[in-house]
Design an enzyme around this catalytic site. Structure first.
Site, mmCIF file in Angstrom:
data_model
loop_
_atom_site.group_PDB
_atom_site.id
_atom_site.type_symbol
_atom_site.label_atom_id
_atom_site.label_comp_id
_atom_site.label_asym_id
_atom_site.label_seq_id
_atom_site.Cartn_x
_atom_site.Cartn_y
_atom_site.Cartn_z
ATOM 1 C CG HIS A 197 -1.785 1.105 1.435
ATOM 2 N ND1 HIS A 197 -1.366 2.292 2.013
ATOM 3 C CD2 HIS A 197 -3.079 1.284 1.096
ATOM 4 C CE1 HIS A 197 -2.381 3.141 2.013
ATOM 5 N NE2 HIS A 197 -3.428 2.553 1.457
ATOM 6 C CG ASN A 199 -0.278 5.447 3.987
ATOM 7 O OD1 ASN A 199 -0.070 6.290 3.108
ATOM 8 N ND2 ASN A 199 -1.293 5.520 4.821
ATOM 9 C CE LYS A 200 0.914 -1.139 5.745
ATOM 10 N NZ LYS A 200 -0.409 -1.144 5.219
ATOM 11 C CG ASN A 201 8.747 0.894 5.533
ATOM 12 O OD1 ASN A 201 7.672 1.297 5.998
ATOM 13 N ND2 ASN A 201 9.838 0.809 6.263
ATOM 14 C CG MET A 202 8.351 -2.107 -0.725
ATOM 15 S SD MET A 202 9.350 -3.233 -1.747
ATOM 16 C CE MET A 202 8.266 -3.450 -3.180
#
Ligand SMILES: *Cc1c(COP(=O)(O)O)cnc(C)c1O
Length: 396
Positions: A197, A199-202
């Site tokens: 998603h 918002n995640k780190n990738m």
């Protein structure tokens, strides 16, 4: 700040006004990735194809050669993982009372019952001391979460699961690049699920992955991922089970390939920014900072607890005042058992005090790889400013 600012939190940098709005999360997409997406769009093949296979191969390499299957979301991958593990009606799955709703919802979606266990206040991860007491004859699996990208104690987790004969489905949605004692989350373990998603780190825009070992289980996961369609030995197409539809597109895979190449750099930057938060906020005893602990943390989120019992304003007002100063603040998350769905299902309401306290007091401050050091300085002075005017008996 002008009211339209409040309604347009994603105003582009350089928009009229003083400083650009700083969201709590924002993906970093480079021109190479944008060009790669354009190439896919021009190629004539835009859904699952060669780039998805290439992305899965790159993920498999990243996870030490284990099988990596992509999905349209971590939610879809978690649901497939539960089905692959044979979890269904009548089964119980042990999971933390503090996580995103999807963690528990997928358990309900396969017909099983989530059994909530409290988390540790410091790590925000499932309290492994309390897991064994929650195991019954119906327990089939443990579904832990590596909260904010901090690894659960993998040695203890797998020792308990192994001894009690339980499957483990790791919700590693927030844990891309997290390590436990030097080993990557996903490179070991049972069924491990990641989210891409934004918002995640990738990111892959939307997307997720299931990492696993067993070829038979990968085949079953594939049936759940794509309509249950199977090719028979004679080359005919047949349908084995009522599968879902959650295959990743090549457009998304092109984004994922560009992101995976930069993941270690993203996470290094997140660690530096988190260190700066600790340096700037550490002296401020008002906030309870997250536990700094281990080197393997990918700092997916930085979520201190507000000293609400000493404040004259509530959390929503704190968030509003930060927003007024051009800074986005999130809430991750309300305690799961206190959500309307789980209340209605009869989950005891004051049963997991640490999850409940985090649910009441937590705020997520901006943290993403594209932030400048000066952004952290800005957040910290806004936090001090807002808190200073809101502490009971304080200097307000
Ligand atoms: C983001 C997230 C999910 C869901 O991921 P999607 O890819 O949006 O489906 C599940 N669990 C946790 C802990 C998450 O943070």
């Amino acid at each position: 700040m002008a009211p339209d600012r409040l309604q347009k939190p994603l105003a582009p940098p350089g928009a009229a006004g003083a400083e650009p709005y700083l969201p709590f999360a924002r993906p970093s997409l480079d021109e190479d990735t944008i060009a790669a997406v354009a190439d896919v769009l021009r190629s004539g093949w835009i859904t699952t194809g060669p780039l998805t296979r290439q992305f899965e191969a790159a993920l498999s390499d990243y996870f030490g050669g284990r099988t990596a299957m992509t999905f349209t979301s971590a939610t879809a991958a978690l649901e497939a993982a539960l089905l692959v593990a044979g979890v269904g009606p009548g089964d119980e799955v042990i999971t933390p009372a503090m996580s995103f709703a999807a963690t528990a919802n997928v358990i309900l979606r396969v017909g099983a019952k989530p059994v909530f266990v409290d988390v540790e206040l410091a790590s925000r991860n499932i309290d492994l001391d309390r897991v064994e007491a929650a195991i019954t004859s119906r327990t089939r699996a443990i579904l832990p979460v590596h909260f904010a990208g901090r690894a659960v104690d993998m040695d203890r987790l797998y020792e308990i699961a192994g001894r009690r004969g339980l499957r483990v489905i790791e919700d590693a949605a927030q844990a891309m690049g997290t390590t436990w004692r030097g080993r990557r989350i996903g490179a070991c373990g049972d069924l491990v699920v990641f989210s891409f998603h934004p918002n995640k780190n990738m990111t892959t825009i939307e997307g997720g992955a299931l990492v696993l070992d067993s070829p038979a289980e990968a085949k079953l996961a594939e049936l759940h991922r794509f309509h249950g369609i199977q090719r028979t030995a004679s080359g005919d197409i047949d349908v084995e089970l009522a599968g879902g539809k959650s295959n990743l597109t090549d457009v998304a895979a092109a984004v994922g390939l560009g992101q995976l190449r930069r993941l270690e750099a993203f996470n290094a930057r997140r660690r530096d920014l988190a260190a700066l938060y600790f340096a700037r906020l550490g002296a401020d005893a008002a906030l309870a900072l997250p536990d700094r602990n281990d080197a393997g943390h990918n700092w997916h989120m930085f979520n201190p607890l507000l000293p609400l019992d000493r404040m004259t304003i509530d959390r929503n007002e704190f968030i509003r005042r930060m927003h007024e100063r051009g800074i986005g603040v999130g809430i991750h998350y309300p305690a799961l058992h206190q959500l309307a769905l789980y209340r209605r299902l009869g989950h005891a309401q004051h049963s997991h005090p640490d999850a409940e306290r985090i649910g009441r007091e937590t705020v997520t401050l901006p943290l993403f790889a594209g932030m400048a050091d000066s952004d952290v300085e800005r957040v910290c002075s806004a936090v001090r400013d807002v808190l200073c005017g809101a502490m009971s008996g304080g200097a307000g």
